[in-house]
Design an enzyme around this catalytic site. Structure first.
Site, PDB file in Angstrom:
ATOM      1  N   LYS A 152      -8.467   7.638   9.660  1.00  0.00           N
ATOM      2  CA  LYS A 152      -8.204   6.222   9.978  1.00  0.00           C
ATOM      3  C   LYS A 152      -7.084   5.583   9.144  1.00  0.00           C
ATOM      4  O   LYS A 152      -6.171   4.980   9.717  1.00  0.00           O
ATOM      5  CB  LYS A 152      -9.494   5.398   9.868  1.00  0.00           C
ATOM      6  CG  LYS A 152      -9.288   3.977  10.385  1.00  0.00           C
ATOM      7  CD  LYS A 152     -10.562   3.190  10.541  1.00  0.00           C
ATOM      8  CE  LYS A 152     -10.995   2.578   9.230  1.00  0.00           C
ATOM      9  NZ  LYS A 152     -12.088   1.614   9.382  1.00  0.00           N
ATOM     10  N   ASN A 199     -10.916  14.252  15.887  1.00  0.00           N
ATOM     11  CA  ASN A 199     -11.469  14.535  14.552  1.00  0.00           C
ATOM     12  C   ASN A 199     -11.364  16.016  14.214  1.00  0.00           C
ATOM     13  O   ASN A 199     -11.034  16.392  13.102  1.00  0.00           O
ATOM     14  CB  ASN A 199     -12.943  14.107  14.488  1.00  0.00           C
ATOM     15  CG  ASN A 199     -13.070  12.604  14.398  1.00  0.00           C
ATOM     16  OD1 ASN A 199     -12.106  11.916  14.048  1.00  0.00           O
ATOM     17  ND2 ASN A 199     -14.237  12.080  14.729  1.00  0.00           N
ATOM     18  N   ARG A 200     -11.657  16.837  15.208  1.00  0.00           N
ATOM     19  CA  ARG A 200     -11.637  18.284  14.965  1.00  0.00           C
ATOM     20  C   ARG A 200     -10.227  18.786  14.669  1.00  0.00           C
ATOM     21  O   ARG A 200     -10.000  19.524  13.711  1.00  0.00           O
ATOM     22  CB  ARG A 200     -12.224  18.998  16.187  1.00  0.00           C
ATOM     23  CG  ARG A 200     -12.663  20.387  15.843  1.00  0.00           C
ATOM     24  CD  ARG A 200     -13.457  20.999  16.953  1.00  0.00           C
ATOM     25  NE  ARG A 200     -12.957  22.357  17.115  1.00  0.00           N
ATOM     26  CZ  ARG A 200     -13.104  23.053  18.194  1.00  0.00           C
ATOM     27  NH1 ARG A 200     -13.711  22.536  19.228  1.00  0.00           N
ATOM     28  NH2 ARG A 200     -12.653  24.278  18.253  1.00  0.00           N
ATOM     29  N   LYS A 208      -9.177   1.517   3.724  1.00  0.00           N
ATOM     30  CA  LYS A 208      -9.613   1.684   5.119  1.00  0.00           C
ATOM     31  C   LYS A 208      -9.553   0.407   5.949  1.00  0.00           C
ATOM     32  O   LYS A 208      -9.719   0.453   7.154  1.00  0.00           O
ATOM     33  CB  LYS A 208     -11.036   2.250   5.142  1.00  0.00           C
ATOM     34  CG  LYS A 208     -11.070   3.682   4.619  1.00  0.00           C
ATOM     35  CD  LYS A 208     -12.414   4.342   4.835  1.00  0.00           C
ATOM     36  CE  LYS A 208     -12.347   5.802   4.448  1.00  0.00           C
ATOM     37  NZ  LYS A 208     -13.625   6.469   4.527  1.00  0.00           N
ATOM     38  N   LEU A 210      -2.088  17.591 -12.798  1.00  0.00           N
ATOM     39  CA  LEU A 210      -2.745  17.739 -14.103  1.00  0.00           C
ATOM     40  C   LEU A 210      -4.224  18.071 -13.941  1.00  0.00           C
ATOM     41  O   LEU A 210      -4.871  17.617 -12.993  1.00  0.00           O
ATOM     42  CB  LEU A 210      -2.635  16.425 -14.888  1.00  0.00           C
ATOM     43  CG  LEU A 210      -1.221  15.875 -15.125  1.00  0.00           C
ATOM     44  CD1 LEU A 210      -1.297  14.459 -15.696  1.00  0.00           C
ATOM     45  CD2 LEU A 210      -0.430  16.797 -16.045  1.00  0.00           C
ATOM     46  N   GLN A 260      -4.352   4.307   1.027  1.00  0.00           N
ATOM     47  CA  GLN A 260      -5.634   5.026   1.075  1.00  0.00           C
ATOM     48  C   GLN A 260      -6.824   4.118   1.390  1.00  0.00           C
ATOM     49  O   GLN A 260      -7.962   4.565   1.430  1.00  0.00           O
ATOM     50  CB  GLN A 260      -5.874   5.728  -0.272  1.00  0.00           C
ATOM     51  CG  GLN A 260      -4.764   6.709  -0.601  1.00  0.00           C
ATOM     52  CD  GLN A 260      -4.854   7.245  -2.018  1.00  0.00           C
ATOM     53  OE1 GLN A 260      -5.882   7.772  -2.413  1.00  0.00           O
ATOM     54  NE2 GLN A 260      -3.781   7.110  -2.771  1.00  0.00           N
ATOM     55  N   ASP A 275      -8.481  15.325 -11.653  1.00  0.00           N
ATOM     56  CA  ASP A 275      -8.313  14.035 -10.991  1.00  0.00           C
ATOM     57  C   ASP A 275      -9.616  13.268 -10.753  1.00  0.00           C
ATOM     58  O   ASP A 275      -9.703  12.090 -11.075  1.00  0.00           O
ATOM     59  CB  ASP A 275      -7.542  14.234  -9.667  1.00  0.00           C
ATOM     60  CG  ASP A 275      -7.399  12.954  -8.869  1.00  0.00           C
ATOM     61  OD1 ASP A 275      -7.028  11.938  -9.472  1.00  0.00           O
ATOM     62  OD2 ASP A 275      -7.663  12.958  -7.658  1.00  0.00           O
ATOM     63  N   CYS A 281      13.230   7.696 -11.039  1.00  0.00           N
ATOM     64  CA  CYS A 281      13.143   8.012 -12.469  1.00  0.00           C
ATOM     65  C   CYS A 281      14.204   9.048 -12.875  1.00  0.00           C
ATOM     66  O   CYS A 281      14.287  10.129 -12.281  1.00  0.00           O
ATOM     67  CB  CYS A 281      11.746   8.551 -12.787  1.00  0.00           C
ATOM     68  SG  CYS A 281      11.568   8.989 -14.524  1.00  0.00           S
ATOM     69  N   CYS A 293      10.665   6.237 -22.575  1.00  0.00           N
ATOM     70  CA  CYS A 293      11.585   5.732 -21.557  1.00  0.00           C
ATOM     71  C   CYS A 293      12.826   5.070 -22.139  1.00  0.00           C
ATOM     72  O   CYS A 293      13.775   4.782 -21.394  1.00  0.00           O
ATOM     73  CB  CYS A 293      10.857   4.720 -20.673  1.00  0.00           C
ATOM     74  SG  CYS A 293       9.533   5.460 -19.722  1.00  0.00           S
TER      75      CYS A 293
END
Ligand code: SF4
Length: 381
Positions: free
Chosen positions: A298, A280-281, A222, A169, A220, A134, A247, A188
């Site tokens: 966030k 955060n922890r 911010k 993948l 994703q 990725d 699909c 398709c």
């Protein structure tokens, strides 16, 4: 050396270590993919998360001199949660897309590729390799298509006849001249379900995605969620997958081959209010191993606020008011103000008015104004 025999041995070994599908591709430059990349960039459709130059992304030899083949692997992931917790009034839950269930697939696939590399290292003196999952320069999808793992669907995902598009993948460039496999002769057909179902029109034509409009990408980011997409996410807090859900190749697909990918219901469908309070922890401890945590808490918290607005969850008003008044992050204060307005209760509107007198950040004030607009919409009904 008999490369065909080595290939067969490696295929057998890949099954032993739990790789669901393996294919072999040449290292020829990905010329067609390169021109598509250039078109995507010219149109402003790229996500910006991509790594490397177009040459590095399409010419394996640039990444590893002496490259002779690419091994592509696929692991199927589950699509259904056992003991699926319901999201109910007063106890609303968000949802991570399936590709983020269980342990981060980057880690799991990298381990599988490392095992393949160790196997080859023992057999081939001078073996060289470069693996990626990725986040590398090569396109996992372009490699998988060439290696016959699956065909490229109109939703831009690789669709394997056995596992649908619910596969992870990864690939390994090697200096071994393995005989290449053939791409699949499948497609398709006349289906357009994913294009018709995409709520933002991000699939602009078969096989072409405008990432800037794709909800999976937008979960994703911010900054503030664009206004026009805020009400389209439902309760998704990471990723979005309607183009997979509709699909036909994914119908009934649900493979539980890998313990690592089994979803923990409380993590993949977390309580939204709890997620807004996480430190955060705690976030790192609880969610740190999931692929969906890679951008930090966030964006997930912003999306959790949007999900509470989607549900018009009045039990969340106090939490949202607190965030609007006290959170140091403008995106969270502003999104909370918008959500309070969307939920549409009298005390919420009054709280926005009060907070607005103290707020200094212009972009947060703008969100507060948008929140208050819901009041006039409600009164004009
Ligand atoms: Fe192809 Fe239809 Fe699946 Fe879209 S929904 S990827 S058009 S088969």
């Amino acid at each position: 050396m008999a490369y065909q025999q080595l290939k067969e041995e490696l295929i057998t070994y890949s099954k032993e270590i739990g790789i669901d599908k393996i294919g072999f591709a040449s290292t020829e430059p990905f010329a067609e993919f390169k021109s598509r990349l250039e078109e995507q960039q010219a149109l402003g459709y790229a996500s910006g998360f991509e790594k490397g130059t177009n040459e590095e992304r399409t010419e394996p030899e640039r990444l590893m001199p002496g490259a002779e083949s690419i091994i592509a692997i696929a692991l199927a992931y589950p699509t259904r949660i056992k003991n699926d917790p319901k999201s109910v009034k007063g106890d609303r839950r968000g949802l991570f897309a399936r590709a983020s269930w269980g342990t981060d697939y980057h880690i799991v696939l990298k381990e599988k590729l490392d095992k393949l590399a160790s196997f080859l290292q023992e057999k081939v003196p001078g073996f060289q390799f470069s693996s990626m999952v990725d986040t590398g320069e090569l396109s996992d999808r372009a490699v998988a298509e060439r290696a016959g793992i699956g065909f490229s669907g109109s939703n831009t995902l690789i669709i394997s006849p056995e596992y649908g598009s619910y596969i992870y993948l990864g690939e390994m460039i090697t200096n071994i001249p393995f005989p290449a496999d053939q791409p699949l002769d499948e497609g398709c057909g006349t289906c357009t379900k994913c294009i018709d179902a995409c709520p933002t029109g991000a699939l602009v034509e078969p096989g072409r995605l405008n990432a800037q409009q794709c909800l999976a990408f937008l979960t994703q980011t911010k900054g503030f969620m664009p206004d026009e997409h805020r009400e389209k996410l439902g309760n998704y807090i990471y990723g979005y997958e309607t183009c997979q859900v509709v699909c036909p190749y994914n119908k009934g697909v649900d493979f539980h081959h890998h313990e690592e990918f089994e979803p923990d219901p409380d993590l993949v469908k977390p309580r939204l209010i709890d997620l807004l309070a996480v430190s955060n922890r705690e976030f790192k401890e609880k969610f740190g191993k999931m692929a969906g945590s890679w951008r930090g808490k966030k964006p997930l918290q912003r999306n959790a606020i949007l999900a509470l607005a989607h549900y018009k969850e009045s039990s969340a008003i106090d939490t949202l008011i607190k965030l609007m008044n006290e959170d140091p992050r403008p995106v969270i204060r502003g999104t909370a103000a918008w959500a309070i307005g969307k939920i549409g209760e009298e005390r919420g509107f009054r709280a926005i008015e009060q907070a607005m007198q103290r707020e200094k950040e212009p972009e947060v004030i703008e969100e507060m104004e948008k929140g208050l607009q819901f009041e006039s919409i409600a009164t004009n009904k």
